[in-house]
Scaffold this motif. Structure first.
Motif, short mmCIF file in Angstrom:
data_model
loop_
_atom_site.label_atom_id
_atom_site.label_comp_id
_atom_site.label_asym_id
_atom_site.label_seq_id
_atom_site.Cartn_x
_atom_site.Cartn_y
_atom_site.Cartn_z
N TYR A 1 -20.85 2.92 16.19
CA TYR A 1 -21.52 1.67 16.53
C TYR A 1 -22.84 1.65 15.79
O TYR A 1 -23.63 2.60 15.89
CB TYR A 1 -21.76 1.55 18.04
CG TYR A 1 -22.47 0.29 18.41
CD1 TYR A 1 -21.83 -0.94 18.32
CD2 TYR A 1 -23.79 0.33 18.83
CE1 TYR A 1 -22.49 -2.11 18.64
CE2 TYR A 1 -24.46 -0.85 19.15
CZ TYR A 1 -23.81 -2.06 19.05
OH TYR A 1 -24.46 -3.21 19.36
N ARG A 2 -23.07 0.61 15.03
CA ARG A 2 -24.30 0.48 14.24
C ARG A 2 -25.20 -0.52 14.96
O ARG A 2 -25.06 -1.73 14.82
CB ARG A 2 -23.97 0.04 12.82
CG ARG A 2 -23.00 1.06 12.18
CD ARG A 2 -22.45 0.67 10.86
NE ARG A 2 -21.88 -0.67 10.85
CZ ARG A 2 -21.59 -1.32 9.74
NH1 ARG A 2 -21.78 -0.77 8.58
NH2 ARG A 2 -21.09 -2.53 9.80
N GLU A 3 -26.11 0.02 15.78
CA GLU A 3 -26.93 -0.81 16.68
C GLU A 3 -27.74 -1.86 15.93
O GLU A 3 -27.85 -3.00 16.37
CB GLU A 3 -27.86 0.09 17.50
CG GLU A 3 -28.60 -0.66 18.58
CD GLU A 3 -29.37 0.27 19.51
OE1 GLU A 3 -30.17 -0.27 20.28
OE2 GLU A 3 -29.18 1.49 19.44
N ARG B 1 -27.07 -3.52 13.44
CA ARG B 1 -26.23 -4.65 13.00
C ARG B 1 -25.37 -5.20 14.13
O ARG B 1 -24.58 -6.11 13.91
CB ARG B 1 -25.34 -4.20 11.85
CG ARG B 1 -26.13 -3.72 10.65
CD ARG B 1 -25.23 -3.28 9.55
NE ARG B 1 -25.07 -4.42 8.65
CZ ARG B 1 -24.32 -4.40 7.57
NH1 ARG B 1 -23.65 -3.32 7.26
NH2 ARG B 1 -24.24 -5.45 6.80
N ASP B 2 -25.46 -4.58 15.33
CA ASP B 2 -24.59 -4.93 16.46
C ASP B 2 -23.14 -4.97 15.97
O ASP B 2 -22.41 -5.94 16.14
CB ASP B 2 -24.99 -6.27 17.07
CG ASP B 2 -24.26 -6.55 18.38
OD1 ASP B 2 -23.73 -5.59 18.99
OD2 ASP B 2 -24.20 -7.73 18.78
N SER B 3 -22.74 -3.87 15.32
CA SER B 3 -21.47 -3.84 14.61
C SER B 3 -20.76 -2.50 14.82
O SER B 3 -21.38 -1.44 14.77
CB SER B 3 -21.74 -4.04 13.11
OG SER B 3 -20.60 -3.74 12.34
N TRP B 4 -19.46 -2.59 15.03
CA TRP B 4 -18.61 -1.40 15.03
C TRP B 4 -18.00 -1.22 13.65
O TRP B 4 -17.72 -2.18 12.95
CB TRP B 4 -17.48 -1.55 16.04
CG TRP B 4 -17.92 -1.31 17.45
CD1 TRP B 4 -18.28 -2.25 18.36
CD2 TRP B 4 -18.04 -0.05 18.09
NE1 TRP B 4 -18.63 -1.65 19.53
CE2 TRP B 4 -18.49 -0.29 19.40
CE3 TRP B 4 -17.82 1.27 17.69
CZ2 TRP B 4 -18.72 0.73 20.31
CZ3 TRP B 4 -18.04 2.28 18.60
CH2 TRP B 4 -18.48 2.01 19.89
N SER C 1 -16.73 -5.00 12.98
CA SER C 1 -17.04 -6.15 13.82
C SER C 1 -18.45 -6.58 13.49
O SER C 1 -19.29 -5.74 13.13
CB SER C 1 -16.94 -5.80 15.30
OG SER C 1 -18.01 -4.94 15.68
N PRO D 1 -21.32 -9.81 14.95
CA PRO D 1 -21.47 -10.93 15.89
C PRO D 1 -21.16 -12.26 15.19
O PRO D 1 -21.67 -12.54 14.11
CB PRO D 1 -22.94 -10.88 16.31
CG PRO D 1 -23.43 -9.53 15.91
CD PRO D 1 -22.57 -9.08 14.76
#
Length: 128
Positions: free
Chosen positions: A36-38, A40-43, A59, A61
């Motif tokens: 999880y790349r916080e 970028r709010d991305s998995w 993923s 947003p």
């Protein structure tokens, strides 16, 4: 320049968990790692097929929709080789995935069909 092979295919999913389940549980990919790349709010998940790193599943947003019709400009589809297309189609059907009618490639005489991933990305099964 001499290219050796395709290294990976990157796919952005609207619902990471749903797409991860589709690629791993339905299509048989193995999850090698995920993070999880916080910032970028991305998995990001690294998926392998038969031990070979193949797909980066991301993923983000609110990703914008992409045209994925069979004749849209850009990547047309991702094709997977199978030994028995009838078994593969039956497997997908058991998982609620609909395939088009099986067709025959007029140039190779091989059987193939199309289906989509959870975000409508066109995928193909091609019998070797």
């Amino acid at each position: 320049m001499k290219l050796k092979q395709v290294h990976h295919i990157a796919i952005i999913a609207s619902d990471y968990a749903r797409s991860k389940a589709f690629y791993c549980d339905v299509l048989g990919f193995t999850l090698l790692s995920e993070a999880y790349r916080e910032a970028r709010d991305s998995w990001k998940g690294d998926l392998a097929l038969n031990g070979n790193y193949t797909i980066e599943l991301f993923s983000f947003p609110n990703p914008p929709a992409r045209a994925s019709g069979p004749e849209a400009c850009g990547l047309r589809h991702l094709a997977f080789a199978v030994e028995d297309i009838d078994d593969a189609v039956a497997h997908l059907a058991r998982h609620g995935v609909e395939c088009e009618d099986i067709r025959i490639d007029p140039y190779t005489q091989r059987r193939f069909t199309f289906f989509t991933d959870p975000d409508g990305l066109p995928l193909e099964l091609y019998q070797q």
